[in-house]
Write an enzyme that holds these catalytic residues in place. Structure first.
Site, PDB file in Angstrom:
ATOM      1  N   PRO A   1       0.818  -1.151   0.106  1.00 30.28           N
ATOM      2  CA  PRO A   1      -0.075   0.214   0.093  1.00 30.28           C
ATOM      3  C   PRO A   1       0.786   1.280   0.130  1.00 30.28           C
ATOM      4  CG  PRO A   1       0.121  -0.888   2.247  1.00 30.28           C
ATOM      5  CD  PRO A   1       0.849  -1.798   1.399  1.00 30.28           C
ATOM      6  N   GLY A   2       2.342   1.170   0.211  1.00 23.40           N
ATOM      7  CA  GLY A   2       2.901   2.221  -0.043  1.00 23.40           C
ATOM      8  C   GLY A   2       3.869   2.556   1.162  1.00 23.40           C
ATOM      9  N   ALA A   3       3.918   1.851   2.037  1.00 30.68           N
ATOM     10  CA  ALA A   3       4.872   2.172   2.974  1.00 30.68           C
ATOM     11  C   ALA A   3       6.322   2.638   3.026  1.00 30.68           C
ATOM     12  CB  ALA A   3       4.669   0.982   4.335  1.00 30.68           C
ATOM     13  N   TRP A   4       6.812   1.459   2.177  1.00 30.20           N
ATOM     14  CA  TRP A   4       8.200   1.451   1.705  1.00 30.20           C
ATOM     15  C   TRP A   4       8.266   3.027   0.841  1.00 30.20           C
ATOM     16  CZ3 TRP A   4      11.913  -3.048   0.430  1.00 30.20           C
ATOM     17  CH2 TRP A   4      11.965  -3.786   1.301  1.00 30.20           C
TER      18      TRP A   4
ATOM     19  N   ASP B   1       2.894  -1.445  -8.699  1.00 28.29           N
ATOM     20  CA  ASP B   1       2.415  -2.796  -8.105  1.00 28.29           C
ATOM     21  C   ASP B   1       1.330  -3.099  -9.048  1.00 28.29           C
ATOM     22  OD1 ASP B   1       2.440  -3.864  -5.108  1.00 28.29           O
ATOM     23  OD2 ASP B   1       0.561  -4.197  -6.212  1.00 28.29           O
TER      24      ASP B   1
ATOM     25  N   ASP C   1       2.218  -4.852 -14.023  1.00 32.07           N
ATOM     26  CA  ASP C   1       2.948  -6.289 -13.751  1.00 32.07           C
ATOM     27  C   ASP C   1       4.385  -5.868 -13.879  1.00 32.07           C
ATOM     28  OD1 ASP C   1       4.213  -8.558 -13.154  1.00 32.07           O
ATOM     29  OD2 ASP C   1       2.726  -9.726 -14.472  1.00 32.07           O
TER      30      ASP C   1
ATOM     31  N   ASP D   1      10.105  -5.222  -2.430  1.00 33.90           N
ATOM     32  CA  ASP D   1       9.277  -6.164  -1.322  1.00 33.90           C
ATOM     33  C   ASP D   1       8.081  -6.800  -1.839  1.00 33.90           C
ATOM     34  OD1 ASP D   1       9.019  -6.616   1.385  1.00 33.90           O
ATOM     35  OD2 ASP D   1       7.432  -5.225   1.524  1.00 33.90           O
TER      36      ASP D   1
ATOM     37  N   LYS E   1      13.210  -8.840  -1.631  1.00 34.05           N
ATOM     38  CA  LYS E   1      12.846  -9.641  -0.603  1.00 34.05           C
ATOM     39  C   LYS E   1      12.810 -11.221  -1.165  1.00 34.05           C
ATOM     40  CE  LYS E   1       8.266  -9.828   0.647  1.00 34.05           C
ATOM     41  NZ  LYS E   1       7.177  -9.153   1.587  1.00 34.05           N
TER      42      LYS E   1
HETATM   43  N1  SAM Z   1       6.654  -2.729   0.768  1.00 36.27           N
HETATM   44  C1  SAM Z   1       5.007  -2.322   0.598  1.00 36.27           C
HETATM   45  C2  SAM Z   1       4.590  -1.372   1.657  1.00 36.27           C
HETATM   46  O1  SAM Z   1       5.558  -1.189   2.299  1.00 36.27           O
HETATM   47  O2  SAM Z   1       3.693  -0.759   1.556  1.00 36.27           O
HETATM   48  C3  SAM Z   1       4.359  -3.912   0.912  1.00 36.27           C
HETATM   49  C4  SAM Z   1       4.297  -4.858  -0.491  1.00 36.27           C
HETATM   50  S1  SAM Z   1       3.376  -6.240  -0.257  1.00 36.27           S
HETATM   51  C5  SAM Z   1       4.429  -7.377   0.922  1.00 36.27           C
HETATM   52  C6  SAM Z   1       3.900  -6.953  -1.698  1.00 36.27           C
HETATM   53  C7  SAM Z   1       3.359  -6.561  -3.065  1.00 36.27           C
HETATM   54  O3  SAM Z   1       3.849  -7.243  -4.287  1.00 36.27           O
HETATM   55  C8  SAM Z   1       1.912  -6.541  -3.208  1.00 36.27           C
HETATM   56  O4  SAM Z   1       1.245  -5.487  -3.090  1.00 36.27           O
HETATM   57  C9  SAM Z   1       1.707  -7.293  -4.547  1.00 36.27           C
HETATM   58  O5  SAM Z   1       0.630  -7.105  -5.262  1.00 36.27           O
HETATM   59  C10 SAM Z   1       3.053  -6.825  -5.161  1.00 36.27           C
HETATM   60  N2  SAM Z   1       3.562  -7.602  -6.344  1.00 36.27           N
HETATM   61  C11 SAM Z   1       3.512  -9.035  -6.462  1.00 36.27           C
HETATM   62  N3  SAM Z   1       3.886  -9.303  -7.655  1.00 36.27           N
HETATM   63  C12 SAM Z   1       4.022  -8.427  -8.466  1.00 36.27           C
HETATM   64  C13 SAM Z   1       4.533  -8.119  -9.601  1.00 36.27           C
HETATM   65  N4  SAM Z   1       4.551  -9.033 -10.752  1.00 36.27           N
HETATM   66  N5  SAM Z   1       4.467  -6.679 -10.294  1.00 36.27           N
HETATM   67  C14 SAM Z   1       4.150  -5.823  -9.490  1.00 36.27           C
HETATM   68  N6  SAM Z   1       3.774  -5.885  -8.326  1.00 36.27           N
HETATM   69  C15 SAM Z   1       3.749  -7.111  -7.661  1.00 36.27           C
END
Ligand code: SAM
Length: 190
Positions: free
Chosen positions: A33-36, A62, A79, A104, A144
């Site tokens: 959601p945008g924390a990083w 994302d 994607d 992440d 990650k």
């Molecule tokens: N770092 C984020 C934060 O602090 O708000 C949290 C990230 S969350 C753990 C993982 C994110 O990776 C999800 O929102 C997911 O939709 C995204 N994601 C997974 N596969 C993806 C892809 N192929 N392309 C873009 N985003 C992807």
């Protein structure tokens, strides 16, 4: 206040290893959601809050929608593994390349550990091949991964392309999770 507790992982990693600083430009993959991105906006001075230091830039990408954040540019519903996304990213960057790639990203977990592991390794490998087009020489990549038998393969690929690669397990990552990060610094570039 941060949008998600994951912020504390990046804060912890950055306090220890100083990957973000004013003026840098950052691509945040899997940003929702945008924390990083919030942390990155602060640390690179993307809003120009501190006029005494350089102003940085943050682009978050994302699959999901990301609510607007002052100081960041977001590419939602994209994607990272789709080749078209690279073009869009390039069109949104102020310069051709970024200093730091953060990831992440996590695929939707199936619960089958080995499969989830493999999917995430593949995402990271895909991102690594994108770095050729979007990461500056001497740049940094933080990604990650979920531990499993292909972690070594990813680590070796990173070592081929970066001078310094280390594994990080932040305190803020829950003890019971297999989640770790590779921090790869000093990208060798082309
Ligand atoms: N770092 C984020 C934060 O602090 O708000 C949290 C990230 S969350 C753990 C993982 C994110 O990776 C999800 O929102 C997911 O939709 C995204 N994601 C997974 N596969 C993806 C892809 N192929 N392309 C873009 N985003 C992807």
């Amino acid at each position: 206040n941060y949008r998600c507790r994951s912020a504390f992982k990046l804060l912890e990693i950055d306090d220890k290893l100083q990957i973000l600083r004013p003026g840098l430009s950052v691509l945040d993959c899997g940003a929702a959601p945008g924390a990083w991105s919030q942390v990155a906006v602060e640390r690179v001075n993307a809003l120009g809050t501190d006029p005494a230091v350089p102003t940085g830039f943050v682009l978050g990408v994302d699959l999901l929608r990301i609510s607007p954040l002052e100081g960041a540019v977001f590419l939602s519903e994209a994607d990272i593994a789709d080749p078209r996304t690279l073009r869009t990213i390039q069109s949104l960057l102020p310069a051709e390349k970024v200093d730091v790639i953060l990831s992440d990203m996590a695929p939707n977990a199936t619960g089958i550990k080995e499969l989830d592991h493999q999917k995430l390794i593949n995402l990271c490998l895909g991102l690594l091949s994108l770095s050729r087009s979007i990461l500056k020489p001497k740049g940094t990549m933080l990604c990650k991964f979920w531990d499993g038998h292909e972690s070594r393969l990813l680590q070796n690929r990173l070592k081929e392309q970066f001078q310094d690669v280390r594994t990080i397990k932040p305190q803020a990552s829950r003890k019971d999770s297999a989640e770790s990060y590779y921090l790869a610094r000093l990208y060798k570039g082309k």
